[in-house]
Write an enzyme that holds these catalytic residues in place. Sequence first.
Site, PDB file in Angstrom:
ATOM      1  N   ASP A   1       0.829  -1.216   0.000  1.00 22.40           N
ATOM      2  CA  ASP A   1       0.000   0.000   0.000  1.00 22.40           C
ATOM      3  C   ASP A   1       0.862   1.264   0.000  1.00 22.40           C
ATOM      4  OD1 ASP A   1      -2.372   1.413  -0.017  1.00 22.40           O
ATOM      5  OD2 ASP A   1      -2.641   1.328   2.159  1.00 22.40           O
TER       6      ASP A   1
ATOM      7  N   GLY B   1      -0.059   5.508  -4.390  1.00 25.74           N
ATOM      8  CA  GLY B   1      -0.643   6.791  -4.783  1.00 25.74           C
ATOM      9  C   GLY B   1      -0.004   7.941  -4.017  1.00 25.74           C
ATOM     10  N   ARG B   2       0.176   7.740  -2.705  1.00 27.66           N
ATOM     11  CA  ARG B   2       0.778   8.799  -1.870  1.00 27.66           C
ATOM     12  C   ARG B   2       2.234   9.038  -2.253  1.00 27.66           C
ATOM     13  NH1 ARG B   2      -1.154   6.120   3.474  1.00 27.66           N
ATOM     14  NH2 ARG B   2      -1.824   4.572   1.946  1.00 27.66           N
TER      15      ARG B   2
ATOM     16  N   HIS C   1       2.430   3.262  -8.955  1.00 32.20           N
ATOM     17  CA  HIS C   1       2.226   1.829  -9.220  1.00 32.20           C
ATOM     18  C   HIS C   1       3.421   1.256  -9.986  1.00 32.20           C
ATOM     19  CE1 HIS C   1      -1.729   2.262  -7.595  1.00 32.20           C
ATOM     20  NE2 HIS C   1      -2.214   2.957  -8.605  1.00 32.20           N
TER      21      HIS C   1
ATOM     22  N   GLU D   1     -12.603  -4.183  -3.773  1.00 30.23           N
ATOM     23  CA  GLU D   1     -13.092  -2.800  -3.626  1.00 30.23           C
ATOM     24  C   GLU D   1     -12.373  -1.828  -4.565  1.00 30.23           C
ATOM     25  OE1 GLU D   1     -12.356  -4.802  -0.937  1.00 30.23           O
ATOM     26  OE2 GLU D   1     -14.459  -5.145  -0.427  1.00 30.23           O
TER      27      GLU D   1
ATOM     28  N   TRP E   1     -12.045  -1.962  -7.602  1.00 32.93           N
ATOM     29  CA  TRP E   1     -12.790  -1.749  -8.865  1.00 32.93           C
ATOM     30  C   TRP E   1     -13.535  -0.418  -8.834  1.00 32.93           C
ATOM     31  CZ3 TRP E   1     -11.346  -4.491 -12.795  1.00 32.93           C
ATOM     32  CH2 TRP E   1     -10.970  -5.827 -12.648  1.00 32.93           C
TER      33      TRP E   1
ATOM     34  N   ARG F   1     -12.389   2.404  -8.023  1.00 34.62           N
ATOM     35  CA  ARG F   1     -11.516   3.551  -8.321  1.00 34.62           C
ATOM     36  C   ARG F   1     -11.842   4.095  -9.707  1.00 34.62           C
ATOM     37  NH1 ARG F   1      -5.566   2.585  -5.662  1.00 34.62           N
ATOM     38  NH2 ARG F   1      -6.341   2.093  -3.582  1.00 34.62           N
TER      39      ARG F   1
ATOM     40  N   LEU G   1       9.667 -21.103  -5.260  1.00 31.45           N
ATOM     41  CA  LEU G   1       8.884 -20.097  -4.537  1.00 31.45           C
ATOM     42  C   LEU G   1       7.455 -20.155  -5.067  1.00 31.45           C
ATOM     43  CD1 LEU G   1       8.534 -17.445  -2.791  1.00 31.45           C
ATOM     44  CD2 LEU G   1       9.150 -16.174  -4.845  1.00 31.45           C
TER      45      LEU G   1
ATOM     46  N   ARG H   1       2.057  -4.741   6.265  1.00 28.30           N
ATOM     47  CA  ARG H   1       1.320  -3.720   5.528  1.00 28.30           C
ATOM     48  C   ARG H   1       2.151  -2.441   5.519  1.00 28.30           C
ATOM     49  NH1 ARG H   1      -4.869  -2.052   4.782  1.00 28.30           N
ATOM     50  NH2 ARG H   1      -4.490  -0.382   3.298  1.00 28.30           N
TER      51      ARG H   1
ATOM     52  N   ARG I   1      -4.822  -1.352   9.081  1.00 29.54           N
ATOM     53  CA  ARG I   1      -6.049  -2.142   8.892  1.00 29.54           C
ATOM     54  C   ARG I   1      -5.757  -3.254   7.892  1.00 29.54           C
ATOM     55  NH1 ARG I   1      -7.673   3.114   7.024  1.00 29.54           N
ATOM     56  NH2 ARG I   1      -7.096   3.322   4.834  1.00 29.54           N
TER      57      ARG I   1
ATOM     58  N   GLU J   1       1.468 -13.151  12.434  1.00 29.30           N
ATOM     59  CA  GLU J   1       2.149 -12.016  13.050  1.00 29.30           C
ATOM     60  C   GLU J   1       2.034 -10.816  12.111  1.00 29.30           C
ATOM     61  OE1 GLU J   1       3.382 -12.026  16.074  1.00 29.30           O
ATOM     62  OE2 GLU J   1       2.950 -14.157  16.335  1.00 29.30           O
TER      63      GLU J   1
HETATM   64  C1  IPE Z   1      -5.540  -2.455   0.050  1.00 28.56           C
HETATM   65  O1  IPE Z   1      -5.190  -1.134  -0.149  1.00 28.56           O
HETATM   66  C2  IPE Z   1      -5.503  -3.185  -1.234  1.00 28.56           C
HETATM   67  C3  IPE Z   1      -4.185  -3.307  -1.874  1.00 28.56           C
HETATM   68  C4  IPE Z   1      -3.039  -2.924  -1.389  1.00 28.56           C
HETATM   69  C5  IPE Z   1      -4.204  -3.936  -3.151  1.00 28.56           C
HETATM   70  P1  IPE Z   1      -6.293   0.012  -0.311  1.00 28.56           P
HETATM   71  O2  IPE Z   1      -5.530   1.265  -0.541  1.00 28.56           O
HETATM   72  O3  IPE Z   1      -7.282  -0.379  -1.332  1.00 28.56           O
HETATM   73  O4  IPE Z   1      -6.979  -0.005   1.117  1.00 28.56           O
HETATM   74  P2  IPE Z   1      -7.799   1.106   1.909  1.00 28.56           P
HETATM   75  O5  IPE Z   1      -8.857   1.621   0.990  1.00 28.56           O
HETATM   76  O6  IPE Z   1      -6.825   2.187   2.287  1.00 28.56           O
HETATM   77  O7  IPE Z   1      -8.316   0.409   3.117  1.00 28.56           O
HETATM   78  C1  IPE Z   2      -1.681   0.276  -3.336  1.00 26.33           C
HETATM   79  O1  IPE Z   2      -1.451   1.636  -3.390  1.00 26.33           O
HETATM   80  C2  IPE Z   2      -1.949  -0.330  -4.687  1.00 26.33           C
HETATM   81  C3  IPE Z   2      -3.365  -0.634  -4.944  1.00 26.33           C
HETATM   82  C4  IPE Z   2      -4.327  -0.591  -4.079  1.00 26.33           C
HETATM   83  C5  IPE Z   2      -3.703  -1.048  -6.281  1.00 26.33           C
HETATM   84  P1  IPE Z   2      -2.622   2.689  -3.406  1.00 26.33           P
HETATM   85  O2  IPE Z   2      -2.997   2.935  -4.825  1.00 26.33           O
HETATM   86  O3  IPE Z   2      -3.716   2.272  -2.506  1.00 26.33           O
HETATM   87  O4  IPE Z   2      -1.890   3.974  -2.819  1.00 26.33           O
HETATM   88  P2  IPE Z   2      -2.442   4.977  -1.717  1.00 26.33           P
HETATM   89  O5  IPE Z   2      -2.891   4.151  -0.569  1.00 26.33           O
HETATM   90  O6  IPE Z   2      -3.572   5.723  -2.359  1.00 26.33           O
HETATM   91  O7  IPE Z   2      -1.277   5.847  -1.385  1.00 26.33           O
HETATM   92 MG    MG Z   3      -4.038   2.501  -0.517  1.00 23.78          MG
END
Ligand code: IPE
Ligand code: IPE
Ligand code: MG
Length: 237
Positions: free
Chosen positions: A15, A18-19, A32, A62, A64, A66, A126, A183, A189, A202
């Site tokens: 995760d 985007g940030r 990405h 979820e 989808w 976006r 693997l 994470r 979460r 863990e």
């Molecule tokens: C969880 O990240 C899904 C993936 C890393 C693929 P999200 O960015 O979708 O989760 P939320 O919306 O912050 O909970």
């Molecule tokens: C995780 O990064 C990748 C996917 C969920 C596809 P995000 O795209 O959720 O990035 P943030 O959380 O918005 O920074």
């Molecule tokens: Mg995210």
Amino acid sequence: MNFKNMPNHLAIIMDGNGRWAKKRGLDRIHGHIEGIKSLKTIIKAVMEYKIKYLTVYAFSSENWQRPESEVDSLMTLLDEYIRIELSYLIENKIRLGFIGNIVKIPEKSKKALLDAADRTKDFDSLFLTLALSYGSKEEILNAVSKTAEDLKQGKIASADINDNLFSSYLYTSGMPDPDMLIRTSGERRISNFMLYQIAYTEIYFTKTLWPDFRKKDLIRALQDYEKRIRRFGKTDI
Ligand code: IPE
Ligand code: IPE
Ligand code: MG
């Protein structure tokens, strides 16, 4: 690097892409793209440490929701990633698998995924599993409905339903439960990831954004895991 205990199955919620991009004034897709570099580095390190199973959350059920342009770019990246990496997977005897509701994945990317899974199906150095269009609630509901169907048809009896049998109806059938879940990005979460399978996993949260997560960050996480005492409800003496 030597570790006292290593996870046999490592799962990662990748995760923060985007940030990472936003911080640099870039479009989210660049996050990405950079995230794929982290994935490649981590696969290499995981092989080096002889971790047997690596499961990465790449796209949730979820996700989808976006904007269409981001979803399209992610699906194109998936297709490119698999095509470019297939020879690496084959050379390193990595078996590529997936969990999730992949019927929703666009045809081109789905074909690349199924083809790669088929061409690597006999490898076992693997077990790399991509969670794609994956949602744990959906997975559990789907398993419940298959169990009910098999009960109705008399293939199983209600007395047969136990953890082992139920697990065999999940997407992760045949895989051991994760020993460690990482994470990235600072969110604390689970976001609908492997809810059934992480009962005794863990969990390690790090603020590092996924595109910044490299071998040194994995080492830090593994050093943390090394110190954990896993009791599984028992006493440790
Ligand atoms: C969880 O990240 C899904 C993936 C890393 C693929 P999200 O960015 O979708 O989760 P939320 O919306 O912050 O909970
Ligand atoms: C995780 O990064 C990748 C996917 C969920 C596809 P995000 O795209 O959720 O990035 P943030 O959380 O918005 O920074
Ligand atoms: Mg995210």
